[in-house]
Scaffold this motif. Structure first.
Motif, PDB file in Angstrom:
ATOM      1  N   ARG A   1    -128.872  78.148-117.348  1.00 42.44           N
ATOM      2  CA  ARG A   1    -130.112  77.366-117.527  1.00 42.44           C
ATOM      3  C   ARG A   1    -129.820  75.862-117.459  1.00 42.44           C
ATOM      4  NH1 ARG A   1    -133.381  79.022-122.701  1.00 42.44           N
ATOM      5  NH2 ARG A   1    -134.865  77.564-121.757  1.00 42.44           N
ATOM      6  N   ALA A   2    -128.709  75.450-118.052  1.00 42.27           N
ATOM      7  CA  ALA A   2    -128.328  74.031-117.992  1.00 42.27           C
ATOM      8  C   ALA A   2    -128.020  73.618-116.555  1.00 42.27           C
ATOM      9  CB  ALA A   2    -127.107  73.790-118.881  1.00 42.27           C
ATOM     10  N   ILE A   3    -127.323  74.479-115.819  1.00 41.71           N
ATOM     11  CA  ILE A   3    -126.974  74.174-114.424  1.00 41.71           C
ATOM     12  C   ILE A   3    -128.226  74.143-113.554  1.00 41.71           C
ATOM     13  CG2 ILE A   3    -125.777  75.066-112.377  1.00 41.71           C
ATOM     14  CD1 ILE A   3    -123.563  76.033-114.280  1.00 41.71           C
ATOM     15  N   GLU A   4    -129.172  75.043-113.831  1.00 41.71           N
ATOM     16  CA  GLU A   4    -130.433  75.043-113.081  1.00 41.71           C
ATOM     17  C   GLU A   4    -131.172  73.722-113.259  1.00 41.71           C
ATOM     18  OE1 GLU A   4    -132.683  78.399-114.341  1.00 41.71           O
ATOM     19  OE2 GLU A   4    -131.398  79.867-113.318  1.00 41.71           O
ATOM     20  N   LYS A   5    -131.150  73.176-114.466  1.00 41.75           N
ATOM     21  CA  LYS A   5    -131.813  71.890-114.718  1.00 41.75           C
ATOM     22  C   LYS A   5    -131.108  70.766-113.967  1.00 41.75           C
ATOM     23  CE  LYS A   5    -133.574  68.958-118.497  1.00 41.75           C
ATOM     24  NZ  LYS A   5    -134.910  68.827-117.902  1.00 41.75           N
ATOM     25  N   LEU A   6    -129.784  70.793-113.952  1.00 40.13           N
ATOM     26  CA  LEU A   6    -129.028  69.801-113.177  1.00 40.13           C
ATOM     27  C   LEU A   6    -129.346  69.925-111.686  1.00 40.13           C
ATOM     28  CD1 LEU A   6    -125.545  70.093-114.917  1.00 40.13           C
ATOM     29  CD2 LEU A   6    -127.068  68.113-115.015  1.00 40.13           C
ATOM     30  N   GLN A   7    -129.491  71.166-111.227  1.00 36.44           N
ATOM     31  CA  GLN A   7    -129.799  71.401-109.815  1.00 36.44           C
ATOM     32  C   GLN A   7    -131.201  70.906-109.483  1.00 36.44           C
ATOM     33  OE1 GLN A   7    -128.238  74.925-107.643  1.00 36.44           O
ATOM     34  NE2 GLN A   7    -130.366  75.560-107.559  1.00 36.44           N
ATOM     35  N   ASP A   8    -132.171  71.154-110.386  1.00 34.26           N
ATOM     36  CA  ASP A   8    -133.546  70.695-110.168  1.00 34.26           C
ATOM     37  C   ASP A   8    -133.614  69.168-110.045  1.00 34.26           C
ATOM     38  OD1 ASP A   8    -134.497  73.263-110.231  1.00 34.26           O
ATOM     39  OD2 ASP A   8    -135.159  73.189-112.325  1.00 34.26           O
ATOM     40  N   GLU A   9    -132.714  68.472-110.733  1.00 30.01           N
ATOM     41  CA  GLU A   9    -132.734  67.007-110.732  1.00 30.01           C
ATOM     42  C   GLU A   9    -131.809  66.411-109.673  1.00 30.01           C
ATOM     43  OE1 GLU A   9    -132.150  65.490-114.651  1.00 30.01           O
ATOM     44  OE2 GLU A   9    -133.946  66.481-115.437  1.00 30.01           O
ATOM     45  N   GLY A  10    -131.198  67.270-108.849  1.00 26.93           N
ATOM     46  CA  GLY A  10    -130.445  66.771-107.710  1.00 26.93           C
ATOM     47  C   GLY A  10    -129.019  66.362-107.986  1.00 26.93           C
ATOM     48  N   TYR A  11    -128.446  66.804-109.112  1.00 29.66           N
ATOM     49  CA  TYR A  11    -127.062  66.452-109.412  1.00 29.66           C
ATOM     50  C   TYR A  11    -126.067  67.439-108.806  1.00 29.66           C
ATOM     51  CZ  TYR A  11    -128.746  63.070-112.845  1.00 29.66           C
ATOM     52  OH  TYR A  11    -129.357  62.007-113.450  1.00 29.66           O
ATOM     53  N   VAL A  12    -126.453  68.714-108.735  1.00 37.09           N
ATOM     54  CA  VAL A  12    -125.536  69.752-108.273  1.00 37.09           C
ATOM     55  C   VAL A  12    -126.283  70.729-107.380  1.00 37.09           C
ATOM     56  CG1 VAL A  12    -124.120  69.590-110.366  1.00 37.09           C
ATOM     57  CG2 VAL A  12    -125.970  71.288-110.244  1.00 37.09           C
ATOM     58  N   GLN A  13    -125.498  71.587-106.699  1.00 29.97           N
ATOM     59  CA  GLN A  13    -126.072  72.658-105.887  1.00 29.97           C
ATOM     60  C   GLN A  13    -125.151  73.861-105.983  1.00 29.97           C
ATOM     61  OE1 GLN A  13    -129.055  72.854-103.990  1.00 29.97           O
ATOM     62  NE2 GLN A  13    -128.431  74.991-104.035  1.00 29.97           N
TER      63      GLN A  13
ATOM     64  N   TYR B   1    -126.766  70.702-120.838  1.00 28.13           N
ATOM     65  CA  TYR B   1    -127.257  69.901-119.713  1.00 28.13           C
ATOM     66  C   TYR B   1    -126.924  68.422-119.908  1.00 28.13           C
ATOM     67  CZ  TYR B   1    -130.794  66.785-117.767  1.00 28.13           C
ATOM     68  OH  TYR B   1    -131.429  65.714-117.205  1.00 28.13           O
ATOM     69  N   GLU B   2    -127.212  67.884-121.083  1.00 27.26           N
ATOM     70  CA  GLU B   2    -126.948  66.470-121.337  1.00 27.26           C
ATOM     71  C   GLU B   2    -125.453  66.163-121.265  1.00 27.26           C
ATOM     72  OE1 GLU B   2    -128.875  64.010-121.501  1.00 27.26           O
ATOM     73  OE2 GLU B   2    -130.861  64.911-121.767  1.00 27.26           O
ATOM     74  N   ALA B   3    -124.628  67.053-121.828  1.00 28.38           N
ATOM     75  CA  ALA B   3    -123.181  66.827-121.808  1.00 28.38           C
ATOM     76  C   ALA B   3    -122.644  66.850-120.378  1.00 28.38           C
ATOM     77  CB  ALA B   3    -122.484  67.882-122.663  1.00 28.38           C
ATOM     78  N   LEU B   4    -123.073  67.841-119.595  1.00 31.08           N
ATOM     79  CA  LEU B   4    -122.598  67.937-118.206  1.00 31.08           C
ATOM     80  C   LEU B   4    -123.110  66.776-117.362  1.00 31.08           C
ATOM     81  CD1 LEU B   4    -122.973  71.773-117.537  1.00 31.08           C
ATOM     82  CD2 LEU B   4    -120.886  70.490-118.036  1.00 31.08           C
ATOM     83  N   LYS B   5    -124.336  66.371-117.616  1.00 29.98           N
ATOM     84  CA  LYS B   5    -124.902  65.229-116.887  1.00 29.98           C
ATOM     85  C   LYS B   5    -124.067  63.973-117.134  1.00 29.98           C
ATOM     86  CE  LYS B   5    -129.133  62.429-116.656  1.00 29.98           C
ATOM     87  NZ  LYS B   5    -130.534  62.315-117.144  1.00 29.98           N
ATOM     88  N   GLN B   6    -123.694  63.748-118.383  1.00 28.07           N
ATOM     89  CA  GLN B   6    -122.870  62.580-118.695  1.00 28.07           C
ATOM     90  C   GLN B   6    -121.489  62.694-118.065  1.00 28.07           C
ATOM     91  OE1 GLN B   6    -123.958  59.729-120.056  1.00 28.07           O
ATOM     92  NE2 GLN B   6    -125.946  60.780-119.929  1.00 28.07           N
ATOM     93  N   ASN B   7    -120.928  63.908-118.049  1.00 29.69           N
ATOM     94  CA  ASN B   7    -119.642  64.112-117.375  1.00 29.69           C
ATOM     95  C   ASN B   7    -119.739  63.754-115.901  1.00 29.69           C
ATOM     96  OD1 ASN B   7    -118.911  67.076-119.331  1.00 29.69           O
ATOM     97  ND2 ASN B   7    -118.215  64.982-119.659  1.00 29.69           N
ATOM     98  N   ILE B   8    -120.842  64.172-115.266  1.00 28.10           N
ATOM     99  CA  ILE B   8    -121.036  63.891-113.836  1.00 28.10           C
ATOM    100  C   ILE B   8    -121.170  62.391-113.602  1.00 28.10           C
ATOM    101  CG2 ILE B   8    -122.641  64.167-111.901  1.00 28.10           C
ATOM    102  CD1 ILE B   8    -123.298  66.971-113.053  1.00 28.10           C
ATOM    103  N   LEU B   9    -121.999  61.740-114.431  1.00 27.33           N
ATOM    104  CA  LEU B   9    -122.221  60.301-114.261  1.00 27.33           C
ATOM    105  C   LEU B   9    -120.955  59.491-114.509  1.00 27.33           C
ATOM    106  CD1 LEU B   9    -125.726  59.873-115.964  1.00 27.33           C
ATOM    107  CD2 LEU B   9    -125.198  60.121-113.543  1.00 27.33           C
ATOM    108  N   HIS B  10    -120.097  59.985-115.381  1.00 26.71           N
ATOM    109  CA  HIS B  10    -118.847  59.272-115.670  1.00 26.71           C
ATOM    110  C   HIS B  10    -117.739  59.608-114.673  1.00 26.71           C
ATOM    111  CE1 HIS B  10    -120.251  58.934-120.126  1.00 26.71           C
ATOM    112  NE2 HIS B  10    -120.730  57.952-119.378  1.00 26.71           N
ATOM    113  N   GLY B  11    -118.043  60.505-113.713  1.00 24.22           N
ATOM    114  CA  GLY B  11    -117.054  60.820-112.679  1.00 24.22           C
ATOM    115  C   GLY B  11    -115.959  61.751-113.129  1.00 24.22           C
TER     116      GLY B  11
END
Length: 203
Positions: free
Chosen positions: A47-59, A10-20
Protein backbone atom coordinates in the motif's frame (compact mmCIF):
# COMPACT_ATOMS: atom_id res chain seq x y z
CA UNK A 1 8.82 -2.00 17.83
CA UNK A 2 5.10 -1.37 17.06
CA UNK A 3 3.84 -2.26 13.61
CA UNK A 4 4.06 0.71 11.24
CA UNK A 5 1.04 1.95 9.30
CA UNK A 6 1.39 2.22 5.55
CA UNK A 7 1.33 6.04 5.76
CA UNK A 8 4.37 5.98 8.04
CA UNK A 9 6.16 3.62 5.66
CA UNK A 10 5.23 5.83 2.71
CA UNK A 11 6.64 8.93 4.42
CA UNK A 12 9.84 7.13 5.45
CA UNK A 13 10.45 5.72 1.96
CA UNK A 14 9.64 9.05 0.35
CA UNK A 15 12.26 10.76 2.49
CA UNK A 16 14.77 8.02 1.65
CA UNK A 17 14.12 8.61 -2.05
CA UNK A 18 14.41 12.39 -1.76
CA UNK A 19 17.67 12.07 0.17
CA UNK A 20 19.11 9.80 -2.54
CA UNK A 21 19.50 6.77 -0.26
CA UNK A 22 18.71 4.29 -3.05
CA UNK A 23 20.46 6.03 -5.95
CA UNK A 24 23.21 3.41 -6.13
CA UNK A 25 20.77 0.64 -7.08
CA UNK A 26 17.92 2.69 -8.61
CA UNK A 27 15.58 0.27 -6.83
CA UNK A 28 13.64 0.22 -3.59
CA UNK A 29 14.58 -2.54 -1.14
CA UNK A 30 12.65 -5.79 -1.59
CA UNK A 31 9.38 -6.47 0.20
CA UNK A 32 11.21 -8.90 2.51
CA UNK A 33 13.66 -6.19 3.56
CA UNK A 34 10.91 -3.60 4.07
CA UNK A 35 8.62 -5.90 6.07
CA UNK A 36 11.54 -6.70 8.37
CA UNK A 37 12.50 -3.03 8.68
CA UNK A 38 9.00 -1.81 9.52
CA UNK A 39 7.73 -4.95 11.29
CA UNK A 40 4.62 -5.09 9.16
CA UNK A 41 2.82 -7.23 6.60
CA UNK A 42 3.55 -7.38 2.88
CA UNK A 43 0.16 -5.82 2.19
CA UNK A 44 1.07 -2.78 4.30
CA UNK A 45 4.33 -2.36 2.38
CA UNK A 46 2.50 -2.73 -0.94
CA UNK A 47 0.00 0.00 0.00
CA UNK A 48 2.87 2.38 0.78
CA UNK A 49 4.57 1.55 -2.54
CA UNK A 50 1.28 2.05 -4.41
CA UNK A 51 1.05 5.57 -2.95
CA UNK A 52 4.62 6.31 -4.02
CA UNK A 53 3.78 4.99 -7.48
CA UNK A 54 0.62 7.13 -7.69
CA UNK A 55 2.73 10.22 -6.96
CA UNK A 56 5.34 9.40 -9.59
CA UNK A 57 8.29 8.43 -7.38
CA UNK A 58 8.52 4.75 -8.33
CA UNK A 59 7.23 2.18 -10.81
CA UNK A 60 6.79 -1.54 -10.17
CA UNK A 61 8.32 -3.55 -13.01
CA UNK A 62 7.60 -7.29 -13.21
CA UNK A 63 10.81 -9.27 -12.85
CA UNK A 64 12.79 -6.14 -11.99
CA UNK A 65 11.41 -4.74 -8.75
CA UNK A 66 10.32 -1.25 -7.74
CA UNK A 67 12.30 1.20 -9.86
CA UNK A 68 13.01 4.79 -8.83
CA UNK A 69 11.64 7.33 -11.32
CA UNK A 70 13.26 10.40 -9.80
CA UNK A 71 15.21 11.35 -6.70
CA UNK A 72 13.85 14.85 -6.16
CA UNK A 73 10.55 16.22 -4.96
CA UNK A 74 7.92 15.36 -7.53
CA UNK A 75 6.25 18.22 -9.38
CA UNK A 76 2.85 16.80 -8.59
CA UNK A 77 -0.59 18.27 -8.94
CA UNK A 78 -4.04 16.90 -9.63
CA UNK A 79 -6.21 17.79 -12.59
CA UNK A 80 -9.98 17.28 -12.51
CA UNK A 81 -10.64 16.66 -16.20
CA UNK A 82 -14.39 16.77 -15.63
CA UNK A 83 -14.30 20.41 -14.54
CA UNK A 84 -11.00 21.48 -16.08
CA UNK A 85 -10.87 25.06 -17.38
CA UNK A 86 -7.22 25.58 -18.18
CA UNK A 87 -4.15 26.25 -16.08
CA UNK A 88 -5.85 28.99 -14.09
CA UNK A 89 -8.11 26.38 -12.48
CA UNK A 90 -5.06 24.44 -11.26
CA UNK A 91 -3.41 27.52 -9.79
CA UNK A 92 -6.64 28.60 -8.06
CA UNK A 93 -7.05 25.45 -5.99
CA UNK A 94 -3.48 24.13 -5.65
CA UNK A 95 -0.12 25.52 -4.68
CA UNK A 96 1.25 25.37 -8.21
CA UNK A 97 2.80 28.26 -10.11
CA UNK A 98 1.81 28.12 -13.78
CA UNK A 99 2.89 30.05 -16.85
CA UNK A 100 2.42 29.84 -20.61
CA UNK A 101 4.77 30.60 -23.49
CA UNK A 102 3.20 30.94 -26.95
CA UNK A 103 5.59 29.31 -29.43
CA UNK A 104 3.40 29.59 -32.55
CA UNK A 105 0.33 31.65 -33.37
CA UNK A 106 -0.87 31.35 -36.97
CA UNK A 107 -4.03 31.74 -39.01
CA UNK A 108 -4.42 28.71 -41.26
CA UNK A 109 -7.06 26.97 -43.39
CA UNK A 110 -8.17 23.43 -42.58
CA UNK A 111 -7.17 20.91 -45.27
CA UNK A 112 -8.23 17.26 -45.65
CA UNK A 113 -5.70 15.94 -43.11
CA UNK A 114 -6.52 18.58 -40.49
CA UNK A 115 -10.24 18.09 -41.05
CA UNK A 116 -9.83 14.44 -40.09
CA UNK A 117 -7.75 15.37 -37.03
CA UNK A 118 -9.86 18.27 -35.72
CA UNK A 119 -13.35 17.51 -37.02
CA UNK A 120 -13.56 21.00 -38.55
CA UNK A 121 -14.87 21.23 -42.13
CA UNK A 122 -12.29 21.56 -44.89
CA UNK A 123 -11.76 25.22 -45.78
CA UNK A 124 -12.49 26.49 -42.25
CA UNK A 125 -10.26 29.33 -41.07
CA UNK A 126 -8.70 28.64 -37.69
CA UNK A 127 -6.13 29.92 -35.25
CA UNK A 128 -3.31 27.42 -34.80
CA UNK A 129 -1.42 27.60 -31.50
CA UNK A 130 1.54 25.87 -29.94
CA UNK A 131 1.84 26.70 -26.24
CA UNK A 132 4.45 25.48 -23.77
CA UNK A 133 3.02 25.13 -20.26
CA UNK A 134 5.20 25.62 -17.18
CA UNK A 135 4.41 24.19 -13.75
CA UNK A 136 6.59 25.57 -10.95
CA UNK A 137 8.99 26.85 -13.64
CA UNK A 138 9.35 23.44 -15.31
CA UNK A 139 8.23 23.00 -18.96
CA UNK A 140 5.94 19.95 -18.66
CA UNK A 141 3.15 20.27 -21.25
CA UNK A 142 3.15 21.14 -24.94
CA UNK A 143 -0.34 22.27 -25.97
CA UNK A 144 -1.38 22.27 -29.64
CA UNK A 145 -4.75 23.93 -30.31
CA UNK A 146 -7.03 24.85 -33.19
CA UNK A 147 -9.79 27.46 -32.70
CA UNK A 148 -12.41 28.38 -35.30
CA UNK A 149 -12.02 32.06 -36.20
CA UNK A 150 -15.75 32.35 -36.82
CA UNK A 151 -16.45 31.52 -33.16
CA UNK A 152 -13.34 32.50 -31.16
CA UNK A 153 -12.97 35.92 -32.76
CA UNK A 154 -10.01 38.27 -32.42
CA UNK A 155 -7.83 35.80 -30.56
CA UNK A 156 -4.30 37.13 -29.95
CA UNK A 157 -0.95 36.05 -28.52
CA UNK A 158 -1.63 38.13 -25.41
CA UNK A 159 -4.90 36.30 -24.76
CA UNK A 160 -3.31 32.91 -25.46
CA UNK A 161 -0.64 33.61 -22.83
CA UNK A 162 -3.36 34.09 -20.22
CA UNK A 163 -6.60 32.10 -20.29
CA UNK A 164 -8.52 31.35 -23.46
CA UNK A 165 -11.32 29.87 -21.35
CA UNK A 166 -11.65 33.18 -19.53
CA UNK A 167 -11.65 35.07 -22.86
CA UNK A 168 -14.38 32.82 -24.26
CA UNK A 169 -16.64 33.17 -21.25
CA UNK A 170 -16.06 36.78 -20.17
CA UNK A 171 -14.96 38.69 -23.28
CA UNK A 172 -16.92 36.83 -25.94
CA UNK A 173 -19.78 35.98 -23.54
CA UNK A 174 -19.95 32.42 -24.82
CA UNK A 175 -20.70 29.45 -22.60
CA UNK A 176 -18.73 26.21 -22.76
CA UNK A 177 -21.58 23.78 -22.15
CA UNK A 178 -19.85 20.53 -23.05
CA UNK A 179 -16.37 19.23 -23.59
CA UNK A 180 -15.16 15.91 -24.98
CA UNK A 181 -11.70 14.85 -23.86
CA UNK A 182 -9.65 11.92 -25.07
CA UNK A 183 -6.44 10.82 -23.39
CA UNK A 184 -4.08 9.00 -25.73
CA UNK A 185 -0.53 7.81 -25.09
CA UNK A 186 1.87 8.38 -27.98
CA UNK A 187 5.61 8.31 -28.44
CA UNK A 188 7.33 11.61 -27.73
CA UNK A 189 8.01 13.61 -30.87
CA UNK A 190 11.25 15.44 -31.59
CA UNK A 191 9.50 18.67 -30.57
CA UNK A 192 8.37 17.11 -27.26
CA UNK A 193 11.92 16.00 -26.49
CA UNK A 194 13.28 19.44 -27.32
CA UNK A 195 10.83 21.45 -25.21
CA UNK A 196 9.57 19.33 -22.32
CA UNK A 197 11.35 17.94 -19.26
CA UNK A 198 10.81 14.24 -19.88
CA UNK A 199 11.66 11.48 -17.42
CA UNK A 200 13.35 8.61 -19.29
CA UNK A 201 13.10 5.21 -17.58
CA UNK A 202 15.58 2.55 -18.74
CA UNK A 203 14.95 -0.95 -17.40
Amino acid sequence: MPKAKFTNIYEALKQNILHGDYNHSHLLPTEEVLTARFQCSRNTVRRAIEKLQDEGYVQSIRGKGVVLLENKAASSFKIDLHNFKGLASIQTYQDVKTATSVLKFQEIVIDDALSETTGFPKGSEVYYLQRLRYFNNEPLVLDINYFLKSIIQNLSVEIAQKSIYDYIEHALHLQVIACRRMIRVEKATALDKELINLVILIV
